[in-house]
Write a protein that holds these residues in place. Sequence first.
Motif, PDB file in Angstrom:
ATOM      1  N   TYR A 116      -3.729  10.770   3.880  1.00  0.00           N
ATOM      2  CA  TYR A 116      -2.547  10.004   3.526  1.00  0.00           C
ATOM      3  C   TYR A 116      -1.432  10.306   4.522  1.00  0.00           C
ATOM      4  CZ  TYR A 116      -1.122  14.347   1.104  1.00  0.00           C
ATOM      5  OH  TYR A 116      -0.821  15.650   0.780  1.00  0.00           O
ATOM      6  N   ASN A 132       0.809  -1.207   0.000  1.00  0.00           N
ATOM      7  CA  ASN A 132       0.000   0.000   0.000  1.00  0.00           C
ATOM      8  C   ASN A 132       0.850   1.268   0.000  1.00  0.00           C
ATOM      9  OD1 ASN A 132      -2.962  -0.862   0.351  1.00  0.00           O
ATOM     10  ND2 ASN A 132      -1.899  -2.085   1.891  1.00  0.00           N
ATOM     11  N   TRP A 133       2.128   1.122  -0.363  1.00  0.00           N
ATOM     12  CA  TRP A 133       3.054   2.253  -0.291  1.00  0.00           C
ATOM     13  C   TRP A 133       3.753   2.490  -1.619  1.00  0.00           C
ATOM     14  CZ3 TRP A 133       4.406   5.353   4.037  1.00  0.00           C
ATOM     15  CH2 TRP A 133       3.644   5.072   5.188  1.00  0.00           C
ATOM     16  N   SER A 163       0.099  -2.412  10.847  1.00  0.00           N
ATOM     17  CA  SER A 163      -0.960  -1.443  10.605  1.00  0.00           C
ATOM     18  C   SER A 163      -0.723  -0.187  11.444  1.00  0.00           C
ATOM     19  CB  SER A 163      -2.334  -2.037  10.930  1.00  0.00           C
ATOM     20  OG  SER A 163      -2.418  -2.371  12.303  1.00  0.00           O
ATOM     21  N   TYR A 206      -4.299   2.711   8.188  1.00  0.00           N
ATOM     22  CA  TYR A 206      -3.297   2.426   7.161  1.00  0.00           C
ATOM     23  C   TYR A 206      -2.770   1.010   7.329  1.00  0.00           C
ATOM     24  CZ  TYR A 206      -3.088   7.504   6.580  1.00  0.00           C
ATOM     25  OH  TYR A 206      -3.405   8.815   6.356  1.00  0.00           O
ATOM     26  N   SER A 244       1.571   6.674   1.584  1.00  0.00           N
ATOM     27  CA  SER A 244       0.477   5.714   1.508  1.00  0.00           C
ATOM     28  C   SER A 244      -0.850   6.430   1.700  1.00  0.00           C
ATOM     29  CB  SER A 244       0.625   4.634   2.586  1.00  0.00           C
ATOM     30  OG  SER A 244      -0.450   3.704   2.517  1.00  0.00           O
ATOM     31  N   LYS A 245      -1.865   5.954   1.035  1.00  0.00           N
ATOM     32  CA  LYS A 245      -3.215   6.463   1.204  1.00  0.00           C
ATOM     33  C   LYS A 245      -3.920   5.645   2.282  1.00  0.00           C
ATOM     34  CE  LYS A 245      -7.374   7.551  -1.466  1.00  0.00           C
ATOM     35  NZ  LYS A 245      -7.995   7.506  -2.828  1.00  0.00           N
ATOM     36  N   ALA A 246      -4.767   6.302   3.053  1.00  0.00           N
ATOM     37  CA  ALA A 246      -5.515   5.613   4.091  1.00  0.00           C
ATOM     38  C   ALA A 246      -6.516   4.634   3.476  1.00  0.00           C
ATOM     39  CB  ALA A 246      -6.244   6.619   4.978  1.00  0.00           C
TER      40      ALA A 246
END
Length: 202
Positions: free
Chosen positions: A99, A73-74, A166, A183, A87-89
Motif C-alpha cells: 500500500y 481507490n483511496w 496511475s 496503483y 491506497s492499496k495496490a
Amino acid sequence: MSGKYSVHGLILSKPSPSERDDGTSSKIAQVWMVTALLRLRYRMPMRLTLIASLLLAVASDARAARILFAGGNWAAIDFGARCEARSKALWVRRDTQPYAGFAFEPSGKLQGRFYVHLSRPARNGATVIATIGSEPFLLDGRGEWAWSRNAGQQRAILEAARYGRSMRVDSRDRRGRRIVDHYELGGAATAIDAAAAACAGK
C-alpha cells in the motif's frame, strides 16, 4: 511485521513507520472480517460493503481510526496523532500487503510525506522507484518500506498524484526478483485534501 489489517480496495493496513499501536488494530481487523462476510453472504458490491464496514467500525468504537473520505481507490483516515491518505495496490497476491500513502501531522514534521509498503522486502542496496505517469521518483528505502527523500520531492510526488491516473512502484527483492506494485490514483486528490484539512484543524 505484525498487525495486518486491511479492507480490500481501500487500505486500513499495517501502520506506517511513524504510527504507534494505540489499541485500534483489533477493531480495524473487524472491518476486514465484516467486509468479507457481507460480500460472501449477500454478494453485495464492493463499494457498499466497504462503506458499511467502515461505518460500523467508526460508530462502534470511538478509539478506532476515523474514516474522513473513501472514494475511488483511496481513503483519508484520521488516526488521532496524524492523518493519512492511503491506497492499496492492485492485483495483490495472497499474504502480501502493498500500500501507499501520504502522511500529515499537526506538529508539521510530516506534511504530505509519501511512503510505500512493498509487496515484498527489497534487497539491501536495491533502488525503489515510484513512477507516476511517465515521471520517475527515486525513493529512500529499507526493507519493505520506502519514502520520499526530501521536502522538494515530497511536494512533487504529491502534485503528480493529484493529477495522475496511475502509479507503479518498482524494486528488487532479496532473491533478485522484480517487485512491481500498481496503483490507481482515482480519488487520491480528494483523499489528500481531506487528510491535510483534518490535520490542519487539530
